[in-house]
Design an enzyme around this catalytic site. Structure first.
Site, PDB file in Angstrom:
ATOM      1  N   SER A  28       0.811  -1.174  -0.017  1.00 34.23           N
ATOM      2  CA  SER A  28      -0.007   0.028   0.154  1.00 34.23           C
ATOM      3  C   SER A  28       0.794   1.231  -0.132  1.00 34.23           C
ATOM      4  O   SER A  28       1.580   1.436  -0.858  1.00 34.23           O
ATOM      5  CB  SER A  28      -1.061  -0.015   1.152  1.00 34.23           C
ATOM      6  OG  SER A  28      -1.999   0.603   0.714  1.00 34.23           O
TER       7      SER A  28
ATOM      8  N   LYS B 235       4.294   1.942  -2.384  1.00 29.60           N
ATOM      9  CA  LYS B 235       4.744   3.436  -3.047  1.00 29.60           C
ATOM     10  C   LYS B 235       6.170   3.819  -2.551  1.00 29.60           C
ATOM     11  O   LYS B 235       6.969   4.205  -3.461  1.00 29.60           O
ATOM     12  CB  LYS B 235       3.811   4.575  -2.639  1.00 29.60           C
ATOM     13  CG  LYS B 235       2.135   4.512  -2.729  1.00 29.60           C
ATOM     14  CD  LYS B 235       1.314   5.611  -2.496  1.00 29.60           C
ATOM     15  CE  LYS B 235       0.117   5.731  -1.933  1.00 29.60           C
ATOM     16  NZ  LYS B 235      -1.056   4.925  -2.562  1.00 29.60           N
TER      17      LYS B 235
ATOM     18  N   TRP C 115     -10.141   0.727  -4.918  1.00 32.99           N
ATOM     19  CA  TRP C 115      -9.565   1.792  -4.318  1.00 32.99           C
ATOM     20  C   TRP C 115      -8.127   1.936  -4.994  1.00 32.99           C
ATOM     21  O   TRP C 115      -7.866   2.987  -5.393  1.00 32.99           O
ATOM     22  CB  TRP C 115      -9.489   1.657  -2.898  1.00 32.99           C
ATOM     23  CG  TRP C 115      -9.045   3.027  -2.303  1.00 32.99           C
ATOM     24  CD1 TRP C 115      -7.899   3.256  -1.620  1.00 32.99           C
ATOM     25  CD2 TRP C 115      -9.851   4.442  -2.115  1.00 32.99           C
ATOM     26  NE1 TRP C 115      -7.784   4.628  -1.118  1.00 32.99           N
ATOM     27  CE2 TRP C 115      -8.937   5.175  -1.370  1.00 32.99           C
ATOM     28  CE3 TRP C 115     -11.113   4.814  -2.612  1.00 32.99           C
ATOM     29  CZ2 TRP C 115      -9.301   6.536  -0.990  1.00 32.99           C
ATOM     30  CZ3 TRP C 115     -11.330   6.064  -2.402  1.00 32.99           C
ATOM     31  CH2 TRP C 115     -10.354   6.927  -1.603  1.00 32.99           C
TER      32      TRP C 115
ATOM     33  N   HIS D  43      -7.701  -5.664   0.090  1.00 34.17           N
ATOM     34  CA  HIS D  43      -6.500  -4.902   0.164  1.00 34.17           C
ATOM     35  C   HIS D  43      -5.491  -5.605   1.454  1.00 34.17           C
ATOM     36  O   HIS D  43      -6.084  -5.497   2.475  1.00 34.17           O
ATOM     37  CB  HIS D  43      -7.027  -3.400   0.352  1.00 34.17           C
ATOM     38  CG  HIS D  43      -5.737  -2.658   0.466  1.00 34.17           C
ATOM     39  ND1 HIS D  43      -5.030  -2.173  -0.573  1.00 34.17           N
ATOM     40  CD2 HIS D  43      -5.170  -1.921   1.420  1.00 34.17           C
ATOM     41  CE1 HIS D  43      -4.025  -1.309  -0.292  1.00 34.17           C
ATOM     42  NE2 HIS D  43      -4.133  -1.123   1.213  1.00 34.17           N
TER      43      HIS D  43
HETATM   44  C1  GTR Z   1      -5.318   4.488   1.965  1.00 31.59           C
HETATM   45  C2  GTR Z   1      -4.758   5.299   0.878  1.00 31.59           C
HETATM   46  C3  GTR Z   1      -4.213   4.694  -0.032  1.00 31.59           C
HETATM   47  C4  GTR Z   1      -3.256   3.430   0.552  1.00 31.59           C
HETATM   48  C5  GTR Z   1      -3.717   2.889   1.760  1.00 31.59           C
HETATM   49  C6  GTR Z   1      -2.863   2.152   2.706  1.00 31.59           C
HETATM   50  O1  GTR Z   1      -6.181   5.175   2.785  1.00 31.59           O
HETATM   51  O2  GTR Z   1      -5.766   5.978   0.165  1.00 31.59           O
HETATM   52  O3  GTR Z   1      -3.374   5.265  -1.029  1.00 31.59           O
HETATM   53  O4  GTR Z   1      -2.034   4.042   0.570  1.00 31.59           O
HETATM   54  O5  GTR Z   1      -4.374   3.697   2.620  1.00 31.59           O
HETATM   55  O6  GTR Z   1      -1.491   2.436   2.935  1.00 31.59           O
HETATM   56  O7  GTR Z   1      -3.395   1.137   3.054  1.00 31.59           O
END
Ligand code: GTR
Length: 458
Positions: A282, A286, A373, A423
């Site tokens: 997540s 990045k 998402w 996720h």
């Molecule tokens: C979310 C965010 C994403 C992703 C995620 C995470 O809230 O919008 O970009 O990075 O968190 O890190 O779990």
């Protein structure tokens, strides 16, 4: 306060009306909006109305050509790609993540705890304090026991503290700020014993150790506490005299931190620093891409469900967008990045170029089928586009002709999979990452009898 609640309530009702969902969906939406309100009190939930989750609503877009230099000239050779690389990196720094400073001269390391019979005797555990000019970070290392030579490793930051990735009581509780989660033992933003092992599902330590790898991790909040006021206790303070440094965001700080851990691994006898794979889930996916794009010492990179401004294309306008991410997490990026909200077509770069900056080192992008998402298709398309640079290097890549079905993988030096489910970072992901590392980082089990890999290895 009542006025505030009434406002929130009417916003919720408005959104419910607009979303037109069934009763179950409505309850989920209310829950999500409630959480959103708690976490982002300053951001209007109306921003969520901008989310597009319909493939047919994705607007037409044109990606910046991968094989075109920043000055517009076509790139036809590896040499031309390499000479364009620095300028491409500079564009990501300038417009998105900010300028990452170099390493600091004075970093002291000290083993603060070790165990020779960790994980049922399979592993050695080391906890090492890095003292970066007074800024302290604790690095946790598990490496296989009974292997005398340095081993390859996965290096990734974790979200909740080192003590959450293992059940072992010797793992130190983080003393840094942690996101509040009373139900999981985080009280007043401080971890307690009740928080131990909370995230073990994301780290199948024994599987990693059995396959001959070390796992190296640190809490991301040790480098930059992940909230709007986190800058004060972040590593940015080490660079206050450096004007450029004021412009880098938290993703830059986490990436910088990964490189500092790699500096330390160059001294650690148990790990082979030339075979370290940057990994992240997540927002930390990045960071792993950005870290490995900048630091050529990383042997490979893995982005797991990294989504917007990670592996997913910004121009697609699907799931989380630049507008949403810069409203919710402005501290992750350079201040200028928010100006591209809704104007993604004006960004001089897109995320396929970030993935391509890994070439010719192996790179793996993983998505999850229910993680809309993060835009799984956008992650796939970025990977497919980036493969062009691997082919320029003469490497045999997967064809990426169609997006794999849930549960399928496309192997190769640039690899992709779509795990079925939400996720997360799970065993399915790790099994594929381990095969990938075996094949393209260590080459100890390349092209065995696995059908999915047939024809992929050179
Ligand atoms: C979310 C965010 C994403 C992703 C995620 C995470 O809230 O919008 O970009 O990075 O968190 O890190 O779990």
């Amino acid at each position: 306060m009542y006025l505030q609640s009434a406002k929130s309530l009417s916003t919720l009702l408005l959104i419910l009306l607009l979303c037109g969902c069934d009763a179950g969906g409505a309850v989920d939406t209310v829950k999500q909006l409630w959480q959103f309100r708690q976490e982002f009190p300053d951001v209007s939930p109306l921003i969520l109305l901008d989310i597009n989750q319909q493939e047919e609503q994705v607007p037409a877009y044109e990606l910046p050509p991968l094989l075109g230099s920043v000055t517009g000239k076509p790139i036809k050779s590896v040499q031309q790609w390499q000479s364009n690389r620095e300028e491409l990196l500079a564009q990501f720094s300038e417009h998105i993540y900010g300028q990452t400073p170099g390493k600091l001269l004075s970093v002291q390391s000290r083993v603060v705890e070790s165990g020779r019979l960790a994980l049922n005797g399979k592993a050695q555990r080391q906890q090492v304090e890095l003292d970066i000019q007074g800024h302290k970070v604790i690095v946790l290392i598990y490496r296989p026991n009974n292997v005398s030579e340095p081993v390859p490793a996965f290096l990734g930051l974790n979200f909740r503290g080192n003590h959450t990735i293992s059940d072992e009581h010797s793992v130190l509780l983080t003393e840094s700020w942690v996101r509040k989660e009373e139900e999981h033992g985080v009280l007043s933003n401080r971890a307690t014993d009740a928080n131990r092992g909370y995230r073990v599902r994301r780290y199948p330590l024994e599987m990693i150790i059995d396959r001959g790898y070390a796992l190296v991790t640190a809490y991301y909040g040790d480098f930059y506490p992940d909230h709007g006021g986190g800058l004060v206790n972040s590593v940015h303070g080490l660079f206050r005299n450096d004007n450029n440094a004021a412009e880098w965001g938290a993703i830059g700080a986490w990436s910088w931190g990964m490189s500092r851990i790699l500096d330390y691994l160059e001294e650690n006898q148990g790990v082979d620093a030339s075979r370290v794979v940057a990994i992240g889930h997540s927002r930390l996916g990045k960071a792993s891409l950005w870290a490995a794009a900048q630091d050529l010492r990383f042997a490979a990179a893995i982005s797991n469900n990294s989504g917007a401004v990670g592996a997913a294309l910004s121009r697609r306008q699907f799931g989380e967008t630049v507008k949403i991410i810069t409203a919710m997490f402005p501290h992750w990026f350079t201040a200028e990045f928010k100006n591209y909200a809704g104007q993604e077509g004006n960004l001089p770069v897109d995320q396929h170029q970030l993935i391509a900056l890994l070439a010719p080192r192996p790179v793996y992008v993983a998505s999850a089928s229910e993680d809309s998402w993060a835009d799984p298709r956008g992650e796939f398309l970025a990977t497919r586009a980036a493969a062009e640079v691997y082919r320029l290097y003469g490497m045999a890549t997967s064809e990426f002709s169609a997006m794999p079905a849930a549960g399928e993988a496309l192997a190769g030096p640039i690899a992709y999979h779509l795990r079925a489910g939400k996720h997360d970072l799970l065993d399915f992901d790790w099994r594929h990452f381990l095969d990938f590392a075996d094949c393209y980082v260590v080459a100890k089990a390349c092209c065995t009898d696995s059908n999915e890999r047939r024809g992929q290895c050179t």
